[in-house]
Enzyme design. Structure first.
Site, PDB file in Angstrom:
ATOM      1  N   HIS A  53      -2.227  11.407  -0.921  1.00  0.00           N
ATOM      2  CA  HIS A  53      -2.165  11.798  -2.328  1.00  0.00           C
ATOM      3  C   HIS A  53      -0.882  12.535  -2.707  1.00  0.00           C
ATOM      4  O   HIS A  53      -0.721  12.924  -3.869  1.00  0.00           O
ATOM      5  CB  HIS A  53      -3.383  12.667  -2.683  1.00  0.00           C
ATOM      6  CG  HIS A  53      -4.671  11.902  -2.705  1.00  0.00           C
ATOM      7  ND1 HIS A  53      -5.407  11.666  -1.568  1.00  0.00           N
ATOM      8  CD2 HIS A  53      -5.344  11.302  -3.722  1.00  0.00           C
ATOM      9  CE1 HIS A  53      -6.492  10.958  -1.887  1.00  0.00           C
ATOM     10  NE2 HIS A  53      -6.473  10.735  -3.191  1.00  0.00           N
ATOM     11  N   CYS A 100     -16.389   9.607  -7.907  1.00  0.00           N
ATOM     12  CA  CYS A 100     -15.178   8.913  -7.459  1.00  0.00           C
ATOM     13  C   CYS A 100     -14.736   9.550  -6.147  1.00  0.00           C
ATOM     14  O   CYS A 100     -14.562  10.766  -6.089  1.00  0.00           O
ATOM     15  CB  CYS A 100     -14.037   9.052  -8.466  1.00  0.00           C
ATOM     16  SG  CYS A 100     -14.531   9.290 -10.176  1.00  0.00           S
ATOM     17  N   GLU A 159      -4.585   3.704  -5.531  1.00  0.00           N
ATOM     18  CA  GLU A 159      -5.835   3.311  -4.898  1.00  0.00           C
ATOM     19  C   GLU A 159      -6.165   1.843  -5.120  1.00  0.00           C
ATOM     20  O   GLU A 159      -5.857   1.264  -6.164  1.00  0.00           O
ATOM     21  CB  GLU A 159      -6.990   4.150  -5.459  1.00  0.00           C
ATOM     22  CG  GLU A 159      -6.890   5.636  -5.137  1.00  0.00           C
ATOM     23  CD  GLU A 159      -8.089   6.420  -5.596  1.00  0.00           C
ATOM     24  OE1 GLU A 159      -8.437   7.404  -4.916  1.00  0.00           O
ATOM     25  OE2 GLU A 159      -8.684   6.075  -6.638  1.00  0.00           O
TER      26      GLU A 159
END
Length: 242
Positions: A53, A100, A159
Protein backbone atom coordinates in the site's frame (compact mmCIF):
# COMPACT_ATOMS: atom_id res chain seq x y z
CA UNK A 1 14.45 -10.05 17.39
CA UNK A 2 14.34 -9.86 13.57
CA UNK A 3 10.65 -8.97 13.69
CA UNK A 4 11.40 -6.23 16.23
CA UNK A 5 14.17 -4.86 14.01
CA UNK A 6 11.81 -4.90 11.03
CA UNK A 7 9.17 -3.04 13.02
CA UNK A 8 11.69 -0.41 14.16
CA UNK A 9 12.85 0.01 10.58
CA UNK A 10 9.26 0.60 9.47
CA UNK A 11 8.59 3.12 12.23
CA UNK A 12 11.78 5.04 11.42
CA UNK A 13 10.84 5.11 7.70
CA UNK A 14 7.43 6.73 8.24
CA UNK A 15 7.38 10.53 8.33
CA UNK A 16 6.34 12.04 11.68
CA UNK A 17 3.12 13.40 10.21
CA UNK A 18 2.04 9.82 9.40
CA UNK A 19 3.08 8.32 12.72
CA UNK A 20 0.49 10.45 14.46
CA UNK A 21 -2.29 8.71 12.51
CA UNK A 22 -1.20 5.08 12.98
CA UNK A 23 -2.72 3.25 15.91
CA UNK A 24 -0.96 0.13 17.27
CA UNK A 25 -3.67 -2.26 16.02
CA UNK A 26 -3.61 -0.95 12.45
CA UNK A 27 0.20 -0.83 12.52
CA UNK A 28 0.31 -4.52 13.49
CA UNK A 29 -2.00 -5.39 10.60
CA UNK A 30 0.53 -3.88 8.19
CA UNK A 31 2.69 -6.98 8.76
CA UNK A 32 0.09 -9.31 7.24
CA UNK A 33 1.07 -10.88 3.90
CA UNK A 34 -1.26 -10.07 1.01
CA UNK A 35 -1.32 -11.91 -2.33
CA UNK A 36 0.47 -10.30 -5.27
CA UNK A 37 -1.06 -11.06 -8.67
CA UNK A 38 -0.61 -10.20 -12.33
CA UNK A 39 -3.42 -8.70 -14.41
CA UNK A 40 -4.77 -12.20 -15.11
CA UNK A 41 -5.23 -12.73 -11.34
CA UNK A 42 -2.43 -15.32 -11.22
CA UNK A 43 -0.40 -15.40 -8.00
CA UNK A 44 3.14 -14.09 -8.48
CA UNK A 45 4.20 -13.75 -4.84
CA UNK A 46 3.38 -12.06 -1.56
CA UNK A 47 4.11 -8.77 0.17
CA UNK A 48 3.38 -7.19 3.51
CA UNK A 49 0.27 -5.07 3.58
CA UNK A 50 2.53 -2.12 4.33
CA UNK A 51 4.64 -2.56 1.19
CA UNK A 52 1.61 -3.30 -0.99
CA UNK A 53 0.00 0.00 0.00
CA UNK A 54 2.99 2.34 -0.11
CA UNK A 55 2.61 4.73 -3.03
CA UNK A 56 6.29 4.43 -3.94
CA UNK A 57 5.87 0.69 -4.54
CA UNK A 58 2.60 1.11 -6.42
CA UNK A 59 4.03 3.77 -8.73
CA UNK A 60 7.60 2.52 -9.14
CA UNK A 61 7.00 -1.24 -9.16
CA UNK A 62 3.35 -1.46 -10.19
CA UNK A 63 2.58 -3.67 -7.19
CA UNK A 64 -0.89 -5.19 -7.65
CA UNK A 65 -2.58 -7.24 -4.93
CA UNK A 66 -5.76 -9.30 -4.65
CA UNK A 67 -8.64 -7.87 -2.62
CA UNK A 68 -12.38 -8.33 -2.15
CA UNK A 69 -15.39 -6.09 -1.65
CA UNK A 70 -18.56 -7.44 -0.02
CA UNK A 71 -22.03 -5.97 -0.53
CA UNK A 72 -24.65 -7.21 1.94
CA UNK A 73 -28.33 -6.58 1.18
CA UNK A 74 -31.08 -7.33 3.68
CA UNK A 75 -34.41 -8.87 2.71
CA UNK A 76 -35.86 -5.35 2.28
CA UNK A 77 -33.27 -4.90 -0.50
CA UNK A 78 -31.35 -2.30 1.47
CA UNK A 79 -27.56 -2.19 1.22
CA UNK A 80 -25.40 -2.14 4.35
CA UNK A 81 -22.74 0.58 4.18
CA UNK A 82 -19.87 1.26 6.54
CA UNK A 83 -17.93 4.42 7.28
CA UNK A 84 -14.29 3.52 7.67
CA UNK A 85 -12.64 4.23 11.00
CA UNK A 86 -10.40 7.26 11.45
CA UNK A 87 -7.67 4.74 12.35
CA UNK A 88 -7.58 3.14 8.89
CA UNK A 89 -4.33 3.56 6.96
CA UNK A 90 -6.01 4.14 3.59
CA UNK A 91 -9.12 6.25 3.03
CA UNK A 92 -10.03 6.85 6.69
CA UNK A 93 -13.50 8.30 7.44
CA UNK A 94 -14.88 7.55 3.95
CA UNK A 95 -18.09 5.64 3.30
CA UNK A 96 -17.89 2.37 1.41
CA UNK A 97 -19.57 -0.99 0.87
CA UNK A 98 -20.19 -3.45 3.68
CA UNK A 99 -16.67 -4.86 3.97
CA UNK A 100 -13.43 -4.44 2.00
CA UNK A 101 -10.22 -6.34 2.71
CA UNK A 102 -7.71 -8.93 1.46
CA UNK A 103 -7.24 -12.68 1.33
CA UNK A 104 -3.94 -13.53 3.01
CA UNK A 105 -1.01 -15.43 1.51
CA UNK A 106 -0.39 -17.19 4.82
CA UNK A 107 -3.89 -18.74 4.99
CA UNK A 108 -3.97 -21.68 2.60
CA UNK A 109 -7.71 -21.73 1.89
CA UNK A 110 -7.65 -18.02 0.93
CA UNK A 111 -5.29 -18.45 -2.06
CA UNK A 112 -7.80 -19.81 -4.59
CA UNK A 113 -8.99 -16.96 -6.86
CA UNK A 114 -12.70 -17.61 -6.20
CA UNK A 115 -13.19 -19.74 -3.11
CA UNK A 116 -10.27 -17.99 -1.35
CA UNK A 117 -11.84 -14.56 -1.41
CA UNK A 118 -15.10 -15.99 -0.06
CA UNK A 119 -13.29 -17.61 2.88
CA UNK A 120 -11.44 -14.34 3.50
CA UNK A 121 -14.71 -12.41 3.38
CA UNK A 122 -16.20 -14.62 6.10
CA UNK A 123 -13.14 -14.00 8.28
CA UNK A 124 -13.16 -10.23 7.80
CA UNK A 125 -16.92 -9.80 8.21
CA UNK A 126 -16.45 -11.20 11.70
CA UNK A 127 -13.39 -9.03 12.42
CA UNK A 128 -14.89 -5.76 11.16
CA UNK A 129 -18.59 -6.09 11.84
CA UNK A 130 -18.98 -8.97 14.28
CA UNK A 131 -20.95 -10.87 11.64
CA UNK A 132 -20.98 -14.63 12.25
CA UNK A 133 -24.11 -15.62 10.34
CA UNK A 134 -22.61 -15.82 6.84
CA UNK A 135 -21.90 -19.19 5.24
CA UNK A 136 -19.84 -19.88 2.13
CA UNK A 137 -23.01 -20.72 0.19
CA UNK A 138 -24.50 -17.29 1.01
CA UNK A 139 -21.86 -15.50 -1.09
CA UNK A 140 -22.25 -14.84 -4.81
CA UNK A 141 -19.20 -13.85 -6.84
CA UNK A 142 -20.15 -11.01 -9.23
CA UNK A 143 -17.06 -9.73 -11.05
CA UNK A 144 -13.42 -8.60 -10.77
CA UNK A 145 -12.08 -5.08 -11.24
CA UNK A 146 -8.58 -3.61 -11.42
CA UNK A 147 -8.33 -0.07 -10.10
CA UNK A 148 -5.91 2.39 -8.57
CA UNK A 149 -6.56 5.07 -5.94
CA UNK A 150 -4.25 7.41 -4.03
CA UNK A 151 -5.24 7.96 -0.40
CA UNK A 152 -2.48 10.51 0.27
CA UNK A 153 1.17 10.98 -0.63
CA UNK A 154 2.21 7.96 1.45
CA UNK A 155 -0.51 5.36 0.99
CA UNK A 156 -2.74 4.10 -1.82
CA UNK A 157 -4.52 1.15 -3.39
CA UNK A 158 -3.79 -0.85 -6.54
CA UNK A 159 -6.03 -3.88 -6.38
CA UNK A 160 -7.53 -6.69 -8.36
CA UNK A 161 -10.79 -6.61 -6.47
CA UNK A 162 -13.23 -9.55 -6.31
CA UNK A 163 -16.75 -8.23 -5.79
CA UNK A 164 -19.08 -10.41 -3.71
CA UNK A 165 -22.79 -10.08 -2.89
CA UNK A 166 -24.76 -11.50 0.05
CA UNK A 167 -28.50 -11.17 0.56
CA UNK A 168 -29.43 -11.97 4.14
CA UNK A 169 -30.68 -10.37 7.36
CA UNK A 170 -27.61 -10.35 9.61
CA UNK A 171 -27.00 -8.78 13.04
CA UNK A 172 -23.86 -6.65 13.36
CA UNK A 173 -21.49 -5.63 16.15
CA UNK A 174 -19.07 -3.16 14.50
CA UNK A 175 -15.44 -3.11 15.62
CA UNK A 176 -14.74 0.60 16.32
CA UNK A 177 -11.10 0.24 15.29
CA UNK A 178 -12.29 -0.74 11.83
CA UNK A 179 -15.73 0.83 11.43
CA UNK A 180 -16.86 4.29 12.51
CA UNK A 181 -20.55 3.91 11.58
CA UNK A 182 -22.95 1.74 9.60
CA UNK A 183 -26.23 2.41 7.85
CA UNK A 184 -28.68 0.66 5.53
CA UNK A 185 -29.76 2.52 2.39
CA UNK A 186 -32.25 1.93 -0.39
CA UNK A 187 -31.14 2.25 -3.99
CA UNK A 188 -32.71 5.69 -4.33
CA UNK A 189 -31.15 6.90 -1.07
CA UNK A 190 -27.67 5.80 -2.11
CA UNK A 191 -27.74 7.44 -5.52
CA UNK A 192 -29.15 10.64 -4.05
CA UNK A 193 -26.19 10.68 -1.66
CA UNK A 194 -23.70 9.98 -4.45
CA UNK A 195 -25.15 12.74 -6.63
CA UNK A 196 -25.49 15.32 -3.87
CA UNK A 197 -23.86 18.51 -5.09
CA UNK A 198 -22.40 19.50 -1.70
CA UNK A 199 -20.03 16.51 -1.77
CA UNK A 200 -20.49 15.75 1.91
CA UNK A 201 -20.95 12.00 1.28
CA UNK A 202 -17.37 11.00 0.49
CA UNK A 203 -16.72 7.44 -0.68
CA UNK A 204 -13.78 5.16 -1.44
CA UNK A 205 -12.61 4.92 -5.07
CA UNK A 206 -13.50 1.24 -5.48
CA UNK A 207 -17.01 1.81 -4.12
CA UNK A 208 -17.53 4.74 -6.48
CA UNK A 209 -16.46 2.60 -9.47
CA UNK A 210 -18.72 -0.29 -8.52
CA UNK A 211 -21.70 2.00 -7.80
CA UNK A 212 -21.47 3.75 -11.15
CA UNK A 213 -20.61 0.69 -13.27
CA UNK A 214 -22.47 -2.30 -11.81
CA UNK A 215 -24.52 -1.79 -8.67
CA UNK A 216 -27.82 -0.62 -10.14
CA UNK A 217 -28.03 -3.70 -12.34
CA UNK A 218 -27.24 -6.01 -9.42
CA UNK A 219 -29.77 -4.24 -7.22
CA UNK A 220 -32.46 -4.81 -9.85
CA UNK A 221 -31.61 -8.53 -10.05
CA UNK A 222 -31.20 -9.54 -6.42
CA UNK A 223 -33.65 -12.42 -6.98
CA UNK A 224 -31.51 -13.76 -9.84
CA UNK A 225 -27.94 -12.57 -9.40
CA UNK A 226 -26.49 -15.37 -11.52
CA UNK A 227 -28.03 -13.67 -14.54
CA UNK A 228 -25.76 -10.62 -14.14
CA UNK A 229 -22.50 -12.29 -13.06
CA UNK A 230 -19.50 -11.14 -15.12
CA UNK A 231 -16.58 -13.59 -14.97
CA UNK A 232 -14.16 -11.24 -16.74
CA UNK A 233 -11.53 -8.96 -15.19
CA UNK A 234 -12.51 -5.35 -15.84
CA UNK A 235 -9.81 -2.69 -16.00
CA UNK A 236 -10.61 0.85 -14.82
CA UNK A 237 -7.43 2.82 -14.16
CA UNK A 238 -3.76 2.39 -13.36
CA UNK A 239 -1.11 4.17 -11.31
CA UNK A 240 0.67 7.12 -12.90
CA UNK A 241 3.88 6.33 -14.74
CA UNK A 242 6.97 7.16 -12.71
Amino acid sequence: YNEYKSYLSFVMSVPVRHLATLCPIQTALLREKVILVNKQDEIIGSETKENAHLMENIVQRGVLHRAFSVFIFNTKNELLLQQRSSEKITFPDLWTNTCCSHPLYTIENEKDPISGTKHAAIRRLKDELGITGVNYEDITFMTKIIYYGASNGQWGEHELDHVLVIRKDIPTIPNPNEVQAIRYVSKNELYQLLNDKDGSFKVTPWFDIICRSYLQQWWDNLDNLEKVVDDSINFFNEPPKN
